[in-house]
Write a protein that holds these residues in place. Structure first.
Motif, PDB file in Angstrom:
ATOM      1  N   LYS A 122       0.821  -1.221   0.000  1.00 19.21           N
ATOM      2  CA  LYS A 122       0.000   0.000   0.000  1.00 19.21           C
ATOM      3  C   LYS A 122       0.851   1.265   0.000  1.00 19.21           C
ATOM      4  CE  LYS A 122      -4.006   0.071   0.703  1.00 19.21           C
ATOM      5  NZ  LYS A 122      -5.188   0.060  -0.202  1.00 19.21           N
ATOM      6  N   ASP A 421      -4.348  -1.865   8.198  1.00 17.70           N
ATOM      7  CA  ASP A 421      -4.487  -2.730   7.029  1.00 17.70           C
ATOM      8  C   ASP A 421      -4.846  -4.139   7.480  1.00 17.70           C
ATOM      9  OD1 ASP A 421      -3.767  -0.640   5.412  1.00 17.70           O
ATOM     10  OD2 ASP A 421      -1.660  -1.215   5.287  1.00 17.70           O
ATOM     11  N   SER A 425      -4.152  -6.270   2.955  1.00 18.63           N
ATOM     12  CA  SER A 425      -4.296  -4.878   2.505  1.00 18.63           C
ATOM     13  C   SER A 425      -5.504  -4.658   1.607  1.00 18.63           C
ATOM     14  CB  SER A 425      -3.013  -4.401   1.780  1.00 18.63           C
ATOM     15  OG  SER A 425      -1.925  -4.378   2.670  1.00 18.63           O
ATOM     16  N   GLN A 428      -9.247  -1.805   5.008  1.00 15.27           N
ATOM     17  CA  GLN A 428      -8.656  -0.809   5.896  1.00 15.27           C
ATOM     18  C   GLN A 428      -9.734  -0.304   6.849  1.00 15.27           C
ATOM     19  OE1 GLN A 428      -8.170  -0.042   2.294  1.00 15.27           O
ATOM     20  NE2 GLN A 428      -6.492  -1.511   2.503  1.00 15.27           N
TER      21      GLN A 428
END
Length: 879
Positions: A122, A421, A425, A428
């Protein structure tokens, strides 16, 4: 035999897909011996330890096609740095574009080295450099949000040779974020731009339609036996200068000059490798460019960009937007850093012969900011700032008596933001909390401002099917605390208007000492992996929602629905390099389910094979109701509106680049009409010097422009008038880049606007179907009289010879001029010398006469102007 052939084909197809899905891997080695000398020439023995990586492919314009020019790279490292060598071959070295700019100027040929050292898929750190040696460094968050405010300390050199150009870089490990491990796997992408044909090629292919980028990077293997390093540095500064202005006779505070002397300290300390503490004591922002000029006739606050370095860096980490989109609610954010250090709020009234000296901005005593991302995927952002109590000094009775009046109390601002996360990921979860605390002990301040303000919010994002689809949920609550009068004033002011008489879902309560509200958004959409994308959202702002102590918002009491569908063609087709088409539809009501607006938009944008581009769009709003036009009065029916806009741009690679944009807005029954024309011309005088001109011209007519609200009468009067307004503006910029570290920038903006009101009228029935039944026009012979000495209109509404009420003459003419000339020399990494000259002047007159020749005045002689010469020196000390 048939089964064997079929099985073999199936296995072959599976193998092809497996290979295509596998990420590229580069294996580096630790240096054995001296580190390479960073000079752009790969003649050091250390580079012989590893092999070259190549096979770059295009991302644009021809996705996944082989790059037109060969690129290859190497990576090595030691205990303190990671080193990159990039060879950019070019069959026409003379065609390499080496245009100079300030740091982060994204022009010319360049290379970007992008490292996901967290390996969270990310977040990434981008170290870019142009062929001219200009650094382009950025932080990438949430998979694809690029933030160029980050300025790490690293070394890079470029070199042009007969085969192309080279990049040799040394990146300290202290500038990267990672957790101690025995062996590391980092995400890695190398990108190259060839400016002359707008080609972008990459080592690991990423589709232009990908929803995010960082999760698709290749991988860097082979790093081991290194330790995370903490960044520790302080940068003291000294600023001195002189401010001059025209002295004012009789004003003891205006003798024509003020000396400037200021000192402070900025610092950056790594508490861990993943968490960095930035702090500033008595910051100075004298080198920051002025805000653009404007004449705002609405109740909506203008949102200006943040330009102060301390607040710019890492701004994405602290941001909490309530809507990931545009429209009237698109700028709402629980943290708007311009609140800190803004203009003092309170203006004491002065009698004739009295003078006042007051600061232009609230001084920031100190601030710190903690940012980073932990090993377990927690992104953390904390900001704390304190502004000092500000005073105005009032001179009374020929300066025989002076009084200090508090115009802004000492205030504490606090922001905390976390995000986690989850699910590799793809999910969120986040939260934010902000607090503003002040102690307005003075009675005038107690009833004028809030003593406390708090906001909190949570956000949730989930992506699925390779991040193609997503859902966002955001919710926030606010509370402001103050005296009964302060809270009542908030309820009856913009954007709340609880006192609106024609609704039954809000009540202005004069006994409250706190006001609560909430905002929320749900978004569902398709983000990529296709030419078609779409998004639908529902968002709401309750009547009591209030963010203006530390955040930004402009509208309350609204529930909005929007649908967007977009088509994005990135592959060249026919005469086009790319095509983008968009359709939008919107609808809104109040919390009382009163209809507000309904409309739609279509817009299209295209770039051609000759590198020109065009755009065209049309908006249509059906008739609707505005609940804030009368600023606390009843809602008003407005007619449908059509807006047409278009633009074109020539090839930006050329020495002369031209752009033009216009809009035409028409309300049904000719109630309002406006048009604007804007041009942009850039002259690339040389690779080191460019000049740009950005003129604009706007004409506006509104038959029902706001003039005054007289709600203290037995029967309130909401007065409107015909407004004819003309605006001319010009933005001029000149950038001279002597070296990547030595630059001179000029910014200049003259701005002139004039508005004349006629045909005054008052609202009688704002929701009448017939336009003429919505208002009554004053008879200038028998009802309306004008006192030119006092610039006041008196109204004898019942024609009995006695004035019933009055209102100020609203005409205006405003001229503003801003100039900044900034010399910047980074004489050693992180240490900067600024030499600044700024000139600011303005002139206001309420005659409403717009005459370009007569109103553009010499700023230094005929307007209220101030000239500042400032020298600022900072010196970075590594600890």
């Amino acid at each position: 035999m048939t089964r064997r052939i079929l099985l073999s084909c199936i296995l072959l197809i599976v193998a092809v897909f497996a290979v295509s899905a596998q990420k590229k891997i580069y294996t580096t080695q630790k240096i054995e011996g001296p580190a390479p000398r960073i000079d752009g020439v790969f003649d050091d023995a250390a580079w012989d330890q590893v092999d070259w990586a190549n096979n770059f492919v295009q991302m644009q314009p021809h996705a996944e096609a082989p790059a037109s020019q060969k690129t290859r790279f190497k990576v090595i490292y030691d205990d303190n740095n990671i080193y990159f060598a990039v060879m950019c071959y070019d069959t026409a070295p003379d065609s390499i574009v080496r245009r100079m700019s300030r740091r982060d100027g994204d022009i010319g040929d360049w290379v970007k080295i992008i490292i996901d050292s967290y390996h969270d898929l990310k977040t990434a750190f981008s170290f870019g450099v142009s062929a001219a040696g200009v650094k382009i460094d950025e932080v990438v968050t949430n998979g694809g949000n690029w933030d160029s405010s980050w300025d790490p300390i690293w070394d890079v050199k470029t070199e042009i040779n007969s085969e192309g150009w080279t990049v040799e870089a040394s990146i300290p490990l202290s500038q990267l974020r990672f957790t101690l491990k025995d062996e590391y796997v980092w995400g890695l992408e190398i990108g190259r731009r060839i400016y002359r044909n707008e080609e972008y090629s990459v080592w690991e292919f990423i589709s232009p339609n990908a929803p995010e980028m960082v999760n698709l990077f290749g991988e860097l293997h082979g790093i081991s036996a290194i330790k995370p390093q903490k960044q520790k540095e302080v940068t003291p500064y000294l600023a001195t200068g002189l401010e001059t202005y025209e002295p004012e006779e009789g004003n003891p505070f205006s003798d024509g000059r003020d000396l400037i002397l200021n000192t402070g300290l900025d610092g950056k300390v790594g508490l861990t490798n993943n968490l960095t503490l930035d702090f500033t004591l008595n910051p100075d922002f004298g080198q920051v460019e002025s805000d653009p000029s404007e004449m705002n006739l609405t109740t909506y606050e203008t949102k200006f960009d943040e330009k102060r370095p301390f607040f710019i860096e890492g701004k994405n980490i602290l941001s909490f937007r309530l809507l990931n989109g545009g429209g009237p609610l698109g700028n709402d954010n629980l943290f708007y850093s311009r609140r800190i250090g803004s203009t003092p709020s309170y203006w004491p009234e002065l009698a004739d012969g009295e003078y006042m000296k007051r600061p232009g901005n609230t001084s920031i005593l100190g601030a710190f900011k903690l940012t980073g991302k932990t090993e377990k995927g927690w992104s953390v952002g904390v900001l704390e700032s304190v502004t000092q109590q500000e005073h105005a000094i009032i001179s009374r009775e020929s300066d025989s008596e002076r009084e200090e009046v508090i115009i802004e109390p000492m205030t504490n601002y606090f922001v905390s933001r976390v995000q986690k996360d989850l699910n590799e990921s793809n999910t969120q979860l986040g939260a934010i909390f902000t607090a503003t605390n002040r102690r307005p002990d003075e009675p005038a301040l107690q009833d004028f401002m809030h003593s406390q303000a708090y906001t909190s919010g949570i956000d949730f994002t989930h992506q699925w099917k390779d991040k193609t689809y997503y859902i966002n949920v955001m919710a926030a609550a606010s509370r402001v605390i103050g005296t009964e009068e302060a809270i009542y004033n908030t309820q009856v002011s913009s954007p709340h208007y609880f006192q609106r008489p024609d609704q039954n879902h809000m009540v202005a309560d004069s006994t409250l000492t706190q006001l609560d509200g909430f905002g929320a958004t749900v978004q569902v959409g398709k983000a990529g992996n296709s030419k078609i994308r779409y998004l639908v959202w529902i968002t709401a702002r309750s009547p009591g929602f209030h963010l203006k102590e530390l955040g930004y918002h402009n509208r309350n009491d609204e529930i909005q629905e929007i649908l967007w569908v977009g088509f994005n063609q990135t592959e060249p087709w026919w005469i086009f390099r790319s095509i983008n088409l968009n359709f939008n539809q919107w609808y809104a009501t109040t919390f009382g389910l009163e209809h507000k607006y309904f409309g739609g938009n279509f817009n299209g944008h295209a770039s051609f094979n000759n590198y020109w581009s065009i755009g065209l769009g049309i908006d249509r709003d059906a008739p609707g109701y505005t609940t804030d036009a009368l600023r606390g009065g009843p809602k008003v029916l407005y007619e449908g509106t059509t807006n047409l806009f278009s633009y074109f741009e020539t090839d930006e690679r050329k020495k002369v680049m031209l752009a033009y944009q216009f809009f035409i807005n028409r309300q049904d029954q000719q109630l309002s009409k406006s048009n604007g024309h804007f041009a942009f011309i850039r002259f690339q005088m040389s690779d080191a010097w460019n000049i740009s001109l950005n003129p604009g011209f706007i004409r506006n007519f509104n038959e029902l422009e706001y003039v005054s609200s007289l709600d203290d009468l037995e029967e309130p009067r909401y007065i409107r008038g015909d407004l004819n307004q003309t605006t001319i503006q010009m933005t001029i910029r000149s950038d001279l880049n002597i070296t990547p570290d030595l630059t001179i920038q000029l910014y200049m903006m003259p701005f002139l606007t004039g508005g004349n009101y006629t045909d005054f009228k008052y609202i009688t029935n704002g929701v009448a179907e017939n336009v003429n039944d919505r208002y009554a026009t004053y008879d200038t012979e028998s009802q309306l009289s004008y006192d030119g000495d006092n610039q006041v209109y008196s109204v004898d509404e019942n024609r009995d010879g006695t004035s019933d009420y009055s209102f100020d003459q609203p005409d205006f003419r405003f001229f503003d001029f801003n100039l900044n000339l900034v010399g910047r020399w980074e004489y050693r990494p992180g240490s900067i010398l600024y030499l600044v000259w700024s000139l600011n002047g303005n002139d206001f007159n309420n005659d409403g006469d717009f005459n370009f020749r007569n109103n553009i005045k010499p700023v230094s002689f005929e307007t209220d102007s101030r000239s500042v010469i400032l020298l600022k020196l900072s010196y970075r000390l590594g600890l």
